[in-house]
Design a protein around this motif. Structure first.
Motif, PDB file in Angstrom:
ATOM      1  N   ALA A  12      -0.442 -12.032  -2.750  1.00  0.00           N
ATOM      2  CA  ALA A  12      -0.956 -13.680  -1.134  1.00  0.00           C
ATOM      3  C   ALA A  12      -1.525 -13.189  -0.409  1.00  0.00           C
ATOM      4  O   ALA A  12      -2.331 -14.088   0.363  1.00  0.00           O
ATOM      5  CB  ALA A  12       0.010 -14.706  -1.701  1.00  0.00           C
ATOM      6  N   VAL A  13      -0.514 -12.846   0.395  1.00  0.00           N
ATOM      7  CA  VAL A  13      -0.357 -12.273   1.945  1.00  0.00           C
ATOM      8  C   VAL A  13      -1.575 -11.387   2.273  1.00  0.00           C
ATOM      9  O   VAL A  13      -2.353 -11.500   2.934  1.00  0.00           O
ATOM     10  CB  VAL A  13       0.493 -11.989   2.505  1.00  0.00           C
ATOM     11  N   LEU A  14      -1.316 -10.007   1.610  1.00  0.00           N
ATOM     12  CA  LEU A  14      -2.630  -9.570   1.361  1.00  0.00           C
ATOM     13  C   LEU A  14      -4.188 -10.112   1.300  1.00  0.00           C
ATOM     14  O   LEU A  14      -4.892 -10.027   1.897  1.00  0.00           O
ATOM     15  CB  LEU A  14      -2.261  -7.905   0.593  1.00  0.00           C
ATOM     16  N   VAL A  15      -4.467 -10.679  -0.327  1.00  0.00           N
ATOM     17  CA  VAL A  15      -5.608 -10.880  -0.305  1.00  0.00           C
ATOM     18  C   VAL A  15      -5.351 -12.198   1.042  1.00  0.00           C
ATOM     19  O   VAL A  15      -7.384 -11.760   1.510  1.00  0.00           O
ATOM     20  CB  VAL A  15      -5.082 -11.218  -1.303  1.00  0.00           C
ATOM     21  N   ARG A  16      -5.038 -13.192   1.664  1.00  0.00           N
ATOM     22  CA  ARG A  16      -5.566 -13.887   2.861  1.00  0.00           C
ATOM     23  C   ARG A  16      -6.244 -12.923   3.450  1.00  0.00           C
ATOM     24  O   ARG A  16      -7.134 -13.219   4.664  1.00  0.00           O
ATOM     25  CB  ARG A  16      -4.539 -14.332   3.083  1.00  0.00           C
ATOM     26  N   LEU A  17      -5.407 -11.892   4.062  1.00  0.00           N
ATOM     27  CA  LEU A  17      -5.705 -11.404   5.484  1.00  0.00           C
ATOM     28  C   LEU A  17      -7.054 -10.580   4.966  1.00  0.00           C
ATOM     29  O   LEU A  17      -7.671 -10.191   5.994  1.00  0.00           O
ATOM     30  CB  LEU A  17      -4.549  -9.782   6.073  1.00  0.00           C
ATOM     31  N   LEU A  18      -6.923  -9.758   3.443  1.00  0.00           N
ATOM     32  CA  LEU A  18      -8.210  -8.785   3.805  1.00  0.00           C
ATOM     33  C   LEU A  18      -9.263 -10.119   4.125  1.00  0.00           C
ATOM     34  O   LEU A  18     -10.411  -9.349   4.164  1.00  0.00           O
ATOM     35  CB  LEU A  18      -8.474  -8.395   2.241  1.00  0.00           C
ATOM     36  N   LEU A  57     -16.714 -18.379   0.922  1.00  0.00           N
ATOM     37  CA  LEU A  57     -15.649 -18.150   1.935  1.00  0.00           C
ATOM     38  C   LEU A  57     -16.334 -18.212   2.690  1.00  0.00           C
ATOM     39  O   LEU A  57     -15.473 -18.640   3.774  1.00  0.00           O
ATOM     40  CB  LEU A  57     -14.479 -17.266   1.742  1.00  0.00           C
ATOM     41  N   PRO A  58     -16.734 -17.122   3.823  1.00  0.00           N
ATOM     42  CA  PRO A  58     -17.186 -17.092   4.928  1.00  0.00           C
ATOM     43  C   PRO A  58     -18.117 -18.881   5.346  1.00  0.00           C
ATOM     44  O   PRO A  58     -18.650 -19.077   6.448  1.00  0.00           O
ATOM     45  CB  PRO A  58     -18.136 -16.587   5.226  1.00  0.00           C
ATOM     46  N   LEU A  59     -18.971 -19.416   3.946  1.00  0.00           N
ATOM     47  CA  LEU A  59     -19.082 -20.763   4.121  1.00  0.00           C
ATOM     48  C   LEU A  59     -18.057 -21.960   4.467  1.00  0.00           C
ATOM     49  O   LEU A  59     -18.046 -22.567   5.615  1.00  0.00           O
ATOM     50  CB  LEU A  59     -19.932 -21.412   2.717  1.00  0.00           C
ATOM     51  N   VAL A  60     -16.313 -21.674   3.582  1.00  0.00           N
ATOM     52  CA  VAL A  60     -15.825 -23.026   3.856  1.00  0.00           C
ATOM     53  C   VAL A  60     -15.040 -22.413   5.071  1.00  0.00           C
ATOM     54  O   VAL A  60     -14.635 -23.439   6.022  1.00  0.00           O
ATOM     55  CB  VAL A  60     -14.737 -21.851   2.677  1.00  0.00           C
ATOM     56  N   ARG A  61     -15.208 -20.936   5.982  1.00  0.00           N
ATOM     57  CA  ARG A  61     -14.740 -20.641   7.266  1.00  0.00           C
ATOM     58  C   ARG A  61     -15.320 -21.275   8.018  1.00  0.00           C
ATOM     59  O   ARG A  61     -14.895 -21.483   9.218  1.00  0.00           O
ATOM     60  CB  ARG A  61     -14.035 -18.922   7.410  1.00  0.00           C
ATOM     61  N   GLY A  62     -16.591 -21.035   8.378  1.00  0.00           N
ATOM     62  CA  GLY A  62     -17.860 -21.207   8.826  1.00  0.00           C
ATOM     63  C   GLY A  62     -18.159 -22.484   8.968  1.00  0.00           C
ATOM     64  O   GLY A  62     -18.662 -23.628  10.824  1.00  0.00           O
ATOM     65  N   ALA A  85      -4.245 -20.682  -5.480  1.00  0.00           N
ATOM     66  CA  ALA A  85      -3.830 -21.204  -4.541  1.00  0.00           C
ATOM     67  C   ALA A  85      -2.980 -21.159  -3.800  1.00  0.00           C
ATOM     68  O   ALA A  85      -2.831 -22.186  -2.354  1.00  0.00           O
ATOM     69  CB  ALA A  85      -2.399 -22.503  -6.213  1.00  0.00           C
ATOM     70  N   ARG A  86      -2.292 -19.852  -2.823  1.00  0.00           N
ATOM     71  CA  ARG A  86      -1.528 -19.360  -1.972  1.00  0.00           C
ATOM     72  C   ARG A  86      -2.157 -19.253  -1.167  1.00  0.00           C
ATOM     73  O   ARG A  86      -2.095 -19.063  -0.046  1.00  0.00           O
ATOM     74  CB  ARG A  86      -0.315 -18.678  -2.403  1.00  0.00           C
ATOM     75  N   VAL A  87      -3.488 -18.207  -1.443  1.00  0.00           N
ATOM     76  CA  VAL A  87      -4.337 -17.781  -0.288  1.00  0.00           C
ATOM     77  C   VAL A  87      -5.423 -19.510   0.022  1.00  0.00           C
ATOM     78  O   VAL A  87      -5.313 -19.045   1.693  1.00  0.00           O
ATOM     79  CB  VAL A  87      -5.093 -16.790  -1.003  1.00  0.00           C
ATOM     80  N   ALA A  88      -5.578 -19.701  -0.930  1.00  0.00           N
ATOM     81  CA  ALA A  88      -6.178 -21.150  -0.444  1.00  0.00           C
ATOM     82  C   ALA A  88      -5.613 -22.007   0.303  1.00  0.00           C
ATOM     83  O   ALA A  88      -5.895 -22.687   1.940  1.00  0.00           O
ATOM     84  CB  ALA A  88      -6.742 -21.780  -1.545  1.00  0.00           C
ATOM     85  N   ARG A  89      -4.441 -22.445   0.483  1.00  0.00           N
ATOM     86  CA  ARG A  89      -3.492 -22.973   1.341  1.00  0.00           C
ATOM     87  C   ARG A  89      -3.097 -21.829   2.892  1.00  0.00           C
ATOM     88  O   ARG A  89      -2.952 -23.436   3.403  1.00  0.00           O
ATOM     89  CB  ARG A  89      -2.296 -23.747   0.614  1.00  0.00           C
ATOM     90  N   ALA A  90      -2.823 -21.007   2.537  1.00  0.00           N
ATOM     91  CA  ALA A  90      -3.201 -20.568   3.943  1.00  0.00           C
ATOM     92  C   ALA A  90      -4.029 -20.550   4.840  1.00  0.00           C
ATOM     93  O   ALA A  90      -4.039 -20.035   5.851  1.00  0.00           O
ATOM     94  CB  ALA A  90      -2.943 -18.863   2.901  1.00  0.00           C
TER      95      ALA A  90
END
Length: 221
Positions: A12-18, A57-62, A85-90
């Protein structure tokens, strides 16, 4: 991607960072920004096909997260759902667990509360979590009618990327890709709408997502 047990937290940490590293390299091009603004005024739902989840994801982030309101998703009880779920919460996204096939009624009630009580923007992938791909389920339409929240449909496309070997053939954009986003007019339903009206809206919903996806591809030409 079936990840379980002790490998799940690290993955989950790896996917989030990537995912965070990749999204900052994407260049967005929009059509229908005036409709996107409606999704930034919760309660609302922003919808795209499940295969376009990563492209969103860039739409969500930006756009969605900087708007300041809560952003929510529905994540299934599967191993893939736990990872998502873990990635989304992060990322700072609120997560409701459930699906149309397992815990569906409870999940629908939780999403209703997200929209009405927490005034959230819900990310809706109407053909998830198991498909069939590009066939919208009725849940999003019913949720829109009961909550009064509009569904803002969007289609996304990328000029360079790959498709995963998942049921939806998930699209992952290559670094420094151009991502096109075509956003359509909101779909609004009344609580008093009939079953036939909701079914017609469900069919129209799928057609709009297909049309917007085609328009996004043309933006890349």
């Amino acid at each position: 991607m079936k990840v379980r047990g002790a490998a799940l937290p690290a993955t989950a940490v790896l996917v989030r960072l990537l995912s965070q590293a990749l999204t900052v390299t994407y260049r967005l091009r929009f059509e229908g920004e005036e409709h996107l603004r409606r999704a930034l005024e919760p309660p609302a739902m922003l919808a795209c096909w499940h295969e376009q989840t990563v492209l969103s994801l860039p739409l969500v982030r930006g756009h969605l997260l900087p708007a300041g309101g809560p952003v929510s998703i529905l994540s299934s009880h599967s191993a893939d759902g736990e990872l998502a779920a873990r990635v989304a919460r992060a990322w700072g996204i609120r997560v409701t667990r459930g699906s149309t096939s397992r815990g569906g009624r409870e999940a629908a009630l939780a999403l209703y509360r997200e929209l009405v009580k927490h005034r959230s923007t819900l990310l809706l992938m109407p053909d998830g979590p198991r498909g069939p791909a590009r066939t919208p389920k009725a849940g999003g339409i019913v949720l829109a009618a009961m909550s009064g929240a509009p569904i803002v449909p969007a289609g996304l496309a990328v000029n360079r990327g790959l498709r995963l070997r998942s049921w939806d053939r998930m699209i992952v954009a290559a670094p420094f890709s151009r991502v096109a986003v075509a956003v359509g007019e909101p779909i609004v339903l009344s609580r008093a709408s009939t079953d036939s009206e909701r079914e017609a809206a469900r069919v129209e919903f799928g057609s709009r997502l297909d049309d917007l996806t085609a328009r996004a591809r043309r933006l890349l030409a």
